[in-house]
Design a protein around this motif. Structure first.
Motif, PDB file in Angstrom:
ATOM      1  N   VAL A   1       0.836  -1.202   0.000  1.00 40.79           N
ATOM      2  CA  VAL A   1       0.000   0.000   0.000  1.00 40.79           C
ATOM      3  C   VAL A   1       0.873   1.254   0.000  1.00 40.79           C
ATOM      4  O   VAL A   1       0.588   2.225  -0.723  1.00 40.79           O
ATOM      5  N   ILE A   2       1.920   1.235   0.794  1.00 40.14           N
ATOM      6  CA  ILE A   2       2.818   2.386   0.818  1.00 40.14           C
ATOM      7  C   ILE A   2       3.435   2.625  -0.558  1.00 40.14           C
ATOM      8  O   ILE A   2       3.647   3.779  -0.970  1.00 40.14           O
ATOM      9  N   SER A   3       3.679   1.567  -1.291  1.00 37.28           N
ATOM     10  CA  SER A   3       4.307   1.719  -2.610  1.00 37.28           C
ATOM     11  C   SER A   3       3.388   2.412  -3.613  1.00 37.28           C
ATOM     12  O   SER A   3       3.862   2.896  -4.641  1.00 37.28           O
ATOM     13  N   ILE A   4       2.076   2.465  -3.355  1.00 37.40           N
ATOM     14  CA  ILE A   4       1.135   3.143  -4.261  1.00 37.40           C
ATOM     15  C   ILE A   4       0.625   4.447  -3.643  1.00 37.40           C
ATOM     16  O   ILE A   4      -0.435   4.949  -4.023  1.00 37.40           O
ATOM     17  N   ARG A   5       1.374   4.995  -2.702  1.00 37.95           N
ATOM     18  CA  ARG A   5       0.950   6.211  -2.017  1.00 37.95           C
ATOM     19  C   ARG A   5       0.702   7.361  -2.983  1.00 37.95           C
ATOM     20  O   ARG A   5      -0.231   8.145  -2.787  1.00 37.95           O
ATOM     21  N   ASN A   6       1.511   7.473  -4.020  1.00 38.43           N
ATOM     22  CA  ASN A   6       1.329   8.570  -4.968  1.00 38.43           C
ATOM     23  C   ASN A   6       0.087   8.353  -5.827  1.00 38.43           C
ATOM     24  O   ASN A   6      -0.624   9.311  -6.151  1.00 38.43           O
ATOM     25  N   LEU A   7      -0.173   7.108  -6.213  1.00 36.58           N
ATOM     26  CA  LEU A   7      -1.389   6.811  -6.983  1.00 36.58           C
ATOM     27  C   LEU A   7      -2.639   7.185  -6.198  1.00 36.58           C
ATOM     28  O   LEU A   7      -3.634   7.637  -6.770  1.00 36.58           O
ATOM     29  N   LEU A   8      -2.588   6.985  -4.872  1.00 39.21           N
ATOM     30  CA  LEU A   8      -3.751   7.263  -4.032  1.00 39.21           C
ATOM     31  C   LEU A   8      -3.716   8.667  -3.428  1.00 39.21           C
ATOM     32  O   LEU A   8      -4.599   9.030  -2.655  1.00 39.21           O
ATOM     33  N   SER A   9      -2.694   9.448  -3.779  1.00 42.07           N
ATOM     34  CA  SER A   9      -2.566  10.848  -3.328  1.00 42.07           C
ATOM     35  C   SER A   9      -2.484  10.965  -1.808  1.00 42.07           C
ATOM     36  O   SER A   9      -3.178  11.774  -1.179  1.00 42.07           O
ATOM     37  N   PHE A  10      -1.608  10.168  -1.214  1.00 46.18           N
ATOM     38  CA  PHE A  10      -1.412  10.217   0.226  1.00 46.18           C
ATOM     39  C   PHE A  10      -0.063  10.833   0.568  1.00 46.18           C
ATOM     40  O   PHE A  10       0.960  10.474  -0.004  1.00 46.18           O
ATOM     41  N   LYS A  11      -0.099  11.761   1.528  1.00 45.55           N
ATOM     42  CA  LYS A  11       1.118  12.299   2.123  1.00 45.55           C
ATOM     43  C   LYS A  11       1.280  11.849   3.571  1.00 45.55           C
ATOM     44  O   LYS A  11       2.372  11.891   4.116  1.00 45.55           O
ATOM     45  N   ARG A  12       0.174  11.474   4.195  1.00 44.85           N
ATOM     46  CA  ARG A  12       0.185  10.972   5.558  1.00 44.85           C
ATOM     47  C   ARG A  12      -0.711   9.731   5.625  1.00 44.85           C
ATOM     48  O   ARG A  12      -1.837   9.750   5.116  1.00 44.85           O
ATOM     49  N   GLN A  13      -0.209   8.689   6.278  1.00 49.61           N
ATOM     50  CA  GLN A  13      -0.991   7.477   6.479  1.00 49.61           C
ATOM     51  C   GLN A  13      -0.644   6.855   7.815  1.00 49.61           C
ATOM     52  O   GLN A  13       0.484   6.995   8.308  1.00 49.61           O
ATOM     53  N   THR A  14      -1.620   6.175   8.403  1.00 45.31           N
ATOM     54  CA  THR A  14      -1.350   5.324   9.550  1.00 45.31           C
ATOM     55  C   THR A  14      -1.866   3.926   9.236  1.00 45.31           C
ATOM     56  O   THR A  14      -2.837   3.754   8.483  1.00 45.31           O
ATOM     57  N   PHE A  15      -1.214   2.937   9.836  1.00 45.98           N
ATOM     58  CA  PHE A  15      -1.604   1.539   9.673  1.00 45.98           C
ATOM     59  C   PHE A  15      -1.664   0.894  11.054  1.00 45.98           C
ATOM     60  O   PHE A  15      -0.861   1.228  11.941  1.00 45.98           O
ATOM     61  N   PHE A  16      -2.587  -0.023  11.218  1.00 41.01           N
ATOM     62  CA  PHE A  16      -2.761  -0.689  12.510  1.00 41.01           C
ATOM     63  C   PHE A  16      -2.801  -2.194  12.293  1.00 41.01           C
ATOM     64  O   PHE A  16      -3.498  -2.691  11.412  1.00 41.01           O
TER      65      PHE A  16
END
Length: 551
Positions: free
Chosen positions: A312-327
């Motif tokens: 998921v982190i590898s597609i951060r730009n495709l999904l337009s994310f600059k900040r994410q959290t994972f649990f």
């Protein structure tokens, strides 16, 4: 033992800082105002940086004094006695022999004191020695710095000490004095969510379904599967060649496109429509994610979860994310029995998966090792004493955080690992080998939140008690106390010396003394103090977990 935390930053400077809107009202309205202020005043909206937090909950209460073990002869001897003997000898002992710790001895010492990790954790040892892991010693939930005297008097203690349900919640909410369903990861997302450009998918993603940590006032988690990624509606597939599936898909789309007058119907359909849109967007993007080899991650549920997070982190730009959290929740740590055998298996499983995850984030793969922080939490430590075949619920314990070499100041301890001596007990020792924490979860979490982009002035929104540990309006971010050594007799006179000249009530509040301390007693204690060397006093006064940062 205490590491002077201001000498090197635990985390790099935050680039998403300075939201500049102060409120202590944790309401939806005010959080929206802060959210708007965050976007207008912070650098995140225009920055190209990316940051992610991976929160791993070891649910059940990890026996962390068998995860981080004294190695030098004297302290290991204390450890063996406190744990009622070696597990390899007849009896109910829980201590691990020193001969089994040679391969996991850490490249770190303080004076004559040395430590090793559990023998099943060579990956953790390698990360720590490489500066990619930091250890937090004797950490736990606190309302304020707490002495044994206060504990005995039942003053200012967290709600539900030694209780699974309360402590597992408090580690996720950052509020040890009340029960609430809102987590600090969720409230942090309320503040920062507009940094991202995606309206369909939450910045908070869970590999373990619903959880408290990611629940905010506006933000909820987006649950994904460790093996399949996004989970959509059954038999909903616009690209399906099946006639029945196409008919079902068209029927669902028709329901979602309809206009509803009833507000409850409309709200429900809006939620369903958002879930559908999020699924379609995520499902399309995950197909373009980094593809790992069969041997890159261990074939365990935790390994699979971390692999999905890396994808998921590898597609951060495709999904337009600059900040994410994972649990991720890893259960089964309530070892009232068979603690030795169970930890051998479970700590090995966790260590292998984290080693693989850090390798996956490295420059030759996903290339975000200095942008992703992995933090471990567990509701409490466990008793040093054996109950016959395991250990029981306690308070302070040890945990770890991981990140790239330019992200964290790894290879160090933060906090104060207590002496385990039975004959000369640690000042924070209470019953059955339980320790009052000398490092608060507030300090641990607030450091991470500030790196993520929360300014000093917004910290009380997430951690209402943070002011008990830091003066947030001070450029030092501290009250000039050495919290980790508050109850250590060696430093007791130092702390009183730093109170000299301060108003009586203010100093008494800083020190955490019981209300029975009278002003004559306070003056007498001050008059009995000898002057301290300036350098030592200065260093102790600046022993802060948080680095100075403009608000």
């Amino acid at each position: 033992m205490h590491h002077k935390l201001n000498r090197r930053r635990f985390l790099g400077q935050a680039s998403c800082a300075g939201m500049g809107y102060l409120t202590l009202m944790n309401t939806l309205t005010n959080l929206r105002a802060i959210n708007a202020a965050a976007i207008s005043n912070s650098s995140v909206a225009d920055a190209d940086d990316y940051k992610a937090i991976v929160c791993v909950l070891l649910a059940g209460g990890n026996d962390s004094f068998n995860m981080l073990i004294p190695y030098d002869d004297m302290e290991h001897g204390h450890y063996v006695t406190a744990r009622q003997g070696l597990y390899t000898d007849p009896g109910s002992g829980l201590a691990i022999p020193k001969s089994m710790l040679m391969d996991t001895k850490l490249n770190y010492s303080e004076g004559s004191r040395e430590w090793a990790l559990h023998p099943s954790m060579p990956e953790f040892k390698s990360l720590f020695d490489a500066g990619q892991a930091a250890i937090f010693a004797n950490i736990g939930t606190l309302l304020r710095p707490t002495t044994k005297m206060q504990y005995d008097a039942d003053l200012n203690l967290p709600l539900g000490l030694f209780s699974h349900s309360d402590q597992i919640e408090e580690w996720q909410t950052g509020i040890p004095g009340a029960r609430t369903a809102k987590g600090w990861g969720g409230k942090m997302a309320d503040l920062l969510n507009d940094c991202n450009g995606n309206e369909n998918i939450s910045m908070n993603m869970s590999l373990s379904g619903s959880n408290v940590w990611q629940q905010g006032n506006q933000t909820v988690e987006y649950a994904i599967s460790a093996t399949n990624g996004a989970v959509g509606m059954t038999n909903y597939d616009p690209s399906s060649t099946s006639l029945i599936t196409r008919i079902r898909t068209q029927a669902i789309d028709g329901l979602l496109a309809s206009e509803y007058q009833n507000i409850f119907d409309k709200t429900y359909m809006d939620v369903v429509e958002g879930a559908r849109d999020g699924f379609l967007e995520f499902d399309a993007a995950i197909g373009s994610s980094y593809q790992f080899g069969e041997d890159d991650f261990p074939d365990t549920p935790f390994g699979q979860s971390l692999e999905m997070i890396a994808r998921v982190i590898s597609i951060r730009n495709l999904l337009s994310f600059k900040r994410q959290t994972f649990f991720v929740r890893v259960g089964g740590w309530d070892h009232h029995d068979e603690v030795i055998d169970k930890q051998n298996e479970m700590l090995a499983m966790v260590s292998q998966a984290i080693g693989a995850f850090q390798n996956a984030l490295a420059p030759d793969k996903v290339n975000v090792e200095d942008q992703v922080l992995t933090m471990f939490i567990s509701e409490f430590g466990r008793t040093l004493s054996s109950n016959g075949n395991g250990s029981d619920h306690a308070w302070g314990g040890n945990t770890m955080a991981f990140g790239g070499p330019n992200l964290i100041n790894g290879g160090q301890f933060y906090g104060s690992y207590p002496t385990l001596s039975v004959d000369t007990p640690d000042p924070q020792l209470i019953t059955r080998g339980r320790f009052i924490p000398t490092l608060s979860t507030d300090e641990y979490f607030a450091t991470i939140a500030r790196w993520f982009g929360v300014s000093n002035l917004e910290l009380p929104i997430l951690f209402p008690n943070i002011g008990e540990f830091y003066a947030l309006d001070s450029p030092m971010l501290g009250k000039s106390i050495c919290f980790a050594n508050l109850c250590n007799p060696r430093y007791q006179f130092t702390i009183w010396s730093m109170c000299r000249g301060s108003p009586y009530n203010q100093c008494r509040r800083w020190m955490g003394f019981m209300p029975g301390l009278t002003k004559p007693e306070y003056i007498a204690r001050q008059l009995s103090l000898d002057p301290l060397p300036t350098r030592e006093s200065s260093d102790l006064a600046r022993s802060l977990f948080l680095e100075p940062q403009s608000s």
